[in-house]
Enzyme design. Sequence first.
Site, PDB file in Angstrom:
ATOM      1  N   CYS A  52     -24.362  -2.403 -50.122  1.00 25.41           N
ATOM      2  CA  CYS A  52     -24.358  -3.398 -49.248  1.00 25.41           C
ATOM      3  C   CYS A  52     -25.832  -3.296 -48.502  1.00 25.41           C
ATOM      4  CB  CYS A  52     -23.208  -3.384 -48.182  1.00 25.41           C
ATOM      5  SG  CYS A  52     -23.095  -1.858 -47.163  1.00 25.41           S
ATOM      6  N   ASN A  53     -26.438  -2.200 -48.446  1.00 23.93           N
ATOM      7  CA  ASN A  53     -27.715  -2.088 -47.678  1.00 23.93           C
ATOM      8  C   ASN A  53     -28.970  -2.003 -48.453  1.00 23.93           C
ATOM      9  OD1 ASN A  53     -26.269  -2.020 -45.184  1.00 23.93           O
ATOM     10  ND2 ASN A  53     -25.778   0.343 -45.244  1.00 23.93           N
ATOM     11  N   SER A 107     -29.837   5.718 -44.396  1.00 24.29           N
ATOM     12  CA  SER A 107     -28.849   4.824 -44.182  1.00 24.29           C
ATOM     13  C   SER A 107     -28.944   3.970 -43.190  1.00 24.29           C
ATOM     14  CB  SER A 107     -27.403   5.466 -44.053  1.00 24.29           C
ATOM     15  OG  SER A 107     -27.005   6.337 -45.371  1.00 24.29           O
ATOM     16  N   ASP A 112     -24.757   8.048 -42.845  1.00 22.79           N
ATOM     17  CA  ASP A 112     -23.376   7.517 -43.403  1.00 22.79           C
ATOM     18  C   ASP A 112     -23.543   8.080 -44.832  1.00 22.79           C
ATOM     19  OD1 ASP A 112     -21.440   5.852 -44.587  1.00 22.79           O
ATOM     20  OD2 ASP A 112     -22.268   4.015 -43.923  1.00 22.79           O
ATOM     21  N   TYR A 113     -22.125   8.798 -44.981  1.00 19.28           N
ATOM     22  CA  TYR A 113     -22.181   9.830 -46.247  1.00 19.28           C
ATOM     23  C   TYR A 113     -21.443   8.891 -47.485  1.00 19.28           C
ATOM     24  CZ  TYR A 113     -21.838  14.445 -48.451  1.00 19.28           C
ATOM     25  OH  TYR A 113     -22.057  15.527 -49.283  1.00 19.28           O
ATOM     26  N   GLY A 187      -9.587  -6.844 -50.568  1.00 19.84           N
ATOM     27  CA  GLY A 187     -10.261  -6.051 -51.120  1.00 19.84           C
ATOM     28  C   GLY A 187      -9.861  -4.590 -50.897  1.00 19.84           C
ATOM     29  N   THR A 188      -9.466  -4.080 -52.038  1.00 21.66           N
ATOM     30  CA  THR A 188      -8.707  -2.466 -51.880  1.00 21.66           C
ATOM     31  C   THR A 188      -9.730  -1.552 -52.645  1.00 21.66           C
ATOM     32  OG1 THR A 188      -7.118  -3.004 -53.525  1.00 21.66           O
ATOM     33  CG2 THR A 188      -6.468  -3.188 -51.299  1.00 21.66           C
ATOM     34  N   GLY A 189     -11.018  -1.557 -52.905  1.00 18.74           N
ATOM     35  CA  GLY A 189     -11.642  -0.624 -53.437  1.00 18.74           C
ATOM     36  C   GLY A 189     -12.272   0.267 -52.340  1.00 18.74           C
TER      37      GLY A 189
END
Length: 402
Positions: A52-53, A107, A112-113, A187-189
């Site tokens: 997303c980034n 990040s 953010d891991y 969404g359940t990823g």
Amino acid sequence: MEKGQFFVAGINYKKTDAGIRGNFAISSDQYHTILTNAARIGLKELFVLSTCNRTEIYGLAPDADTLIRLLCEVTVGDASTFLQLCYIKKDEEALQHIFSVGAGLDSQILGDYEIVGQMKIAVRFSKERGMIGAFMERLFNTVLQSSKQVKNETALSGGTISVSFAAIQFIREQLTDTAHKKIVLLGTGKIGRNTCKNLIDYLDTRNITLINRTEEKASELAVSLGLLHAGWNQLETEVEQADIVIVATNAESPVLTAKNVKADKAKILIDLSIPNNIDPQLAQVSGIILANVDDLSRINDQTLRMRKAEVPKAMAIIQQHMQEFAAWTSQRRHVPVLKAVKQKLHDMHSCGLFLTSRRTSKDINTEAIQKVVNNVAVKMRNRHQPGCYYIEAINDFMTSSQ
């Protein structure tokens, strides 16, 4: 370096918004096409990280333009736009970048891991298709070791700040009472599951309905957490009844638009997807509050300030692992010479000039030759300069065979 130089070319949150990044996000099918095209032009090692980034392509190539063309041939965005907004790094600078990304230093939310898991998936995808060789394999393993040490020995990833947790903080800022609010999660990823658990842990609610295109996945997670689930065909009804809708899908176009979101009640919409899976135009609808990943990243608190104080420790750990990797690549450069020396000694020995009554051919092969090659390797590492290694090896071999 191996065949070609090591490059990374990419765009991220620093110079692009979620909409632009969405034009360069890649799906699994697009990723497969990139790898197929790369192999066709003779590239052997590369992978693509699309989150997303950021969207980044890492690889051994003759130049960065080759990698950029491979990427932009399959994306909605074009190469000219990418070149205006991207960063290009090579060799040492590219190595520094991949280590920083793996540690969470680059990040959008510092530390953010989740990026590590995303990198593992990206590299595994490429490896399964034969595009990760010795260089990239060793590099990524070293990045993982560095990242793990940073996580274990610093507080860079301490506290509870991530994009999924930032969604919880955003909800808290908007609502003082969440106990009786109906939440729908699409969404359940991995991100969806993390967000779901954060909702339960930090909002202390189970009034959550899970929806996924593959209903079995939503059902499985719902049962394990004691939540509700619904089929994708019930999306419009569930969204209409919801107070909060969180979208963590991986669709190529919005799944929530003005067509399936009615403005009959106040709603909070949170889009954790890239490209946008909630139509940005919904932000203009009266009663709707919409936040995307860029909005969430602006949330700051004491945890983030604590993480910033840990950056020097993380950088020191990264430098240590980069030096280890540099030592390995240096040794790799000597391999052709060492192989040639070893073959030359075997060729000399096969003519029988150095056999003695006290030692057999097998003895000398396993003892003398390997010992000589090992000595040559040590000298090459210590001297860091070219020399007459053949002559020295022959002299050592003759001495050890007497």
